[in-house]
Design an enzyme around this catalytic site. Structure first.
Site, PDB file in Angstrom:
ATOM      1  N   SER A 150       0.851  -1.193   0.000  1.00  0.00           N
ATOM      2  CA  SER A 150       0.000   0.000   0.000  1.00  0.00           C
ATOM      3  C   SER A 150       0.885   1.241   0.000  1.00  0.00           C
ATOM      4  O   SER A 150       2.102   1.156   0.209  1.00  0.00           O
ATOM      5  CB  SER A 150      -0.900   0.006   1.238  1.00  0.00           C
ATOM      6  OG  SER A 150      -0.118   0.122   2.421  1.00  0.00           O
ATOM      7  N   LEU A 157       1.083   3.633   2.194  1.00  0.00           N
ATOM      8  CA  LEU A 157       1.706   3.776   3.508  1.00  0.00           C
ATOM      9  C   LEU A 157       2.729   2.682   3.749  1.00  0.00           C
ATOM     10  O   LEU A 157       3.807   2.937   4.298  1.00  0.00           O
ATOM     11  CB  LEU A 157       0.641   3.753   4.603  1.00  0.00           C
ATOM     12  CG  LEU A 157       1.175   3.744   6.033  1.00  0.00           C
ATOM     13  CD1 LEU A 157       2.047   4.967   6.293  1.00  0.00           C
ATOM     14  CD2 LEU A 157       0.034   3.670   7.035  1.00  0.00           C
ATOM     15  N   TYR A 193     -16.680  -1.374   7.735  1.00  0.00           N
ATOM     16  CA  TYR A 193     -15.334  -0.837   7.948  1.00  0.00           C
ATOM     17  C   TYR A 193     -15.213  -0.212   9.334  1.00  0.00           C
ATOM     18  O   TYR A 193     -14.256  -0.488  10.074  1.00  0.00           O
ATOM     19  CB  TYR A 193     -15.024   0.190   6.867  1.00  0.00           C
ATOM     20  CG  TYR A 193     -13.651   0.801   6.978  1.00  0.00           C
ATOM     21  CD1 TYR A 193     -12.512   0.055   6.676  1.00  0.00           C
ATOM     22  CD2 TYR A 193     -13.483   2.123   7.386  1.00  0.00           C
ATOM     23  CE1 TYR A 193     -11.246   0.608   6.780  1.00  0.00           C
ATOM     24  CE2 TYR A 193     -12.224   2.692   7.490  1.00  0.00           C
ATOM     25  CZ  TYR A 193     -11.114   1.931   7.190  1.00  0.00           C
ATOM     26  OH  TYR A 193      -9.865   2.482   7.299  1.00  0.00           O
ATOM     27  N   LYS A 217     -12.846  -1.293  12.624  1.00  0.00           N
ATOM     28  CA  LYS A 217     -11.892  -0.362  13.218  1.00  0.00           C
ATOM     29  C   LYS A 217     -12.173  -0.139  14.701  1.00  0.00           C
ATOM     30  O   LYS A 217     -11.252   0.010  15.502  1.00  0.00           O
ATOM     31  CB  LYS A 217     -11.906   0.968  12.456  1.00  0.00           C
ATOM     32  CG  LYS A 217     -11.340   0.855  11.042  1.00  0.00           C
ATOM     33  CD  LYS A 217      -9.916   0.331  11.075  1.00  0.00           C
ATOM     34  CE  LYS A 217      -9.306   0.135   9.715  1.00  0.00           C
ATOM     35  NZ  LYS A 217      -7.927  -0.376   9.769  1.00  0.00           N
ATOM     36  N   SER A 243      -4.188   8.811  -1.632  1.00  0.00           N
ATOM     37  CA  SER A 243      -3.227   8.301  -2.605  1.00  0.00           C
ATOM     38  C   SER A 243      -2.285   9.429  -2.991  1.00  0.00           C
ATOM     39  O   SER A 243      -2.517  10.594  -2.684  1.00  0.00           O
ATOM     40  CB  SER A 243      -3.946   7.770  -3.845  1.00  0.00           C
ATOM     41  OG  SER A 243      -4.615   8.826  -4.512  1.00  0.00           O
TER      42      SER A 243
END
Length: 311
Positions: free
Chosen positions: A47, A49, A191, A195, A226
């Protein structure tokens, strides 16, 4: 007296600038020494990150274990890292195929890493899978997949490595989470739930392992954009909810988050929240004025549903 003050001002500014430069250089060197020779595992290293974390920790002299779903992507990252690295100051990264949503293989991969190095000093739980849509249209199968990737995968990997860290009385686990662990946003039920769950797990774990000198850290940015994603130059609209949502989606750059992860490791921080003032205010309002928060969010949903779809 006034003339002396004027003459002293440039010297004072020069002195402050010098001290700031020394502090920045010392911090940079300290960051590198903090991870030098340490075994660092990064999940979802492919990814944006993940790649930046790999770059930062590789430059710091860490023994990297890069986990990702795609072997070609891992080889490409390996080539990018080794092409700019100083062989005398860095180690050859180890590449590992890993899909955290496939729980059946996570434990085996974690054991493989331990067998290879004998220990893991720092685990960076970075992997994350997202889905967006109305709750009643998201299948239970997809809910389970999101929970596997964002919750069961990271905690399975962590549980395999944890006994080794406890017996050695050293180690650090870093969870890269999201603002949605603090409050829920419409159309992101699966999601946000994952989390919230993973944040709860690591908050509890932090207290459990403190006596063994194992550090548990969480880094929660608003949204990791991004490399090409920037806010559009247009009128944001007069709606408070629209303004909030636009500000929320304008997230932080992967480079910023990777550098913060390094600082978190170096300083052994327990919790970091990366956000601009609007999301921070939202967390405050959600905590102390929940009814107001719910009303604003619900207003935004109604406004979105009232807008006719194009075509």
């Amino acid at each position: 007296m006034g003339i002396m003050a004027v003459l002293m001002l440039p010297l004072l500014l020069l002195g402050v600038s010098g001290l700031l430069f020394i502090y920045q250089e010392a911090s940079r060197l300290w960051s590198k020494s903090a991870v030098q020779n340490k075994v660092v595992v990064i999940t979802d290293a492919l990814s944006g990150l993940g790649k930046e974390c790999a770059r930062v920790f590789n430059a710091g002299g860490a023994r990297l274990v890069l986990c990702g779903k795609n072997w070609e992507g891992l080889e490409s990252l390996y080539a990018a890292l080794t092409s700019v690295a100083d062989p005398s100051k860095t180690f050859t990264p180890k590449l590992v195929l890993l899909d955290l949503s496939d729980i059946s293989c996570v434990e085996d991969v974690a054991k493989e890493v331990l067998d290879c190095y004998g220990c893991v000093d720092i685990l960076i739980n970075n992997a994350s899978v997202k889905v967006k849509g109305p709750a009643h249209k998201i299948s239970l199968e997809l809910d389970k997949k999101i929970m596997d990737a964002n919750y069961f995968g990271p905690i399975t990997f962590t549980k395999v490595l944890l006994p080794n860290m406890i017996s050695r009385r050293t180690g650090q686990i870093v969870l890269v989470n999201n603002i949605q662990a603090k409050f829920g946003i419409p159309f992101r039920t699966a999601y946000a739930a994952s989390k919230h769950a993973v944040m709860g797990f690591f908050d509890c774990l932090r207290a459990e392992v403190e006596e063994y000198d194992v550090v548990v850290s969480t880094v929660s940015p608003t949204f990791i954009r991004s490399y090409q994603a920037y806010p559009e130059q247009r009128n944001w609209g007069s709606s408070i909810c629209k303004f909030f949502c636009r500000k929320l989606t304008y997230g932080v750059h992967p480079v910023e988050v990777a550098e913060e992860v390094m600082r978190t490791v170096r300083r052994k921080k327990q919790e970091v929240f990366m956000a601009n003032p609007v999301p921070k205010a939202a967390v405050f309002i959600r905590t102390f004025f929940p009814e107001l928060f719910f009303a604003v969010v619900a207003c935004g949903v109604k406004e979105k549903l009232s807008v006719p779809e194009e075509g």
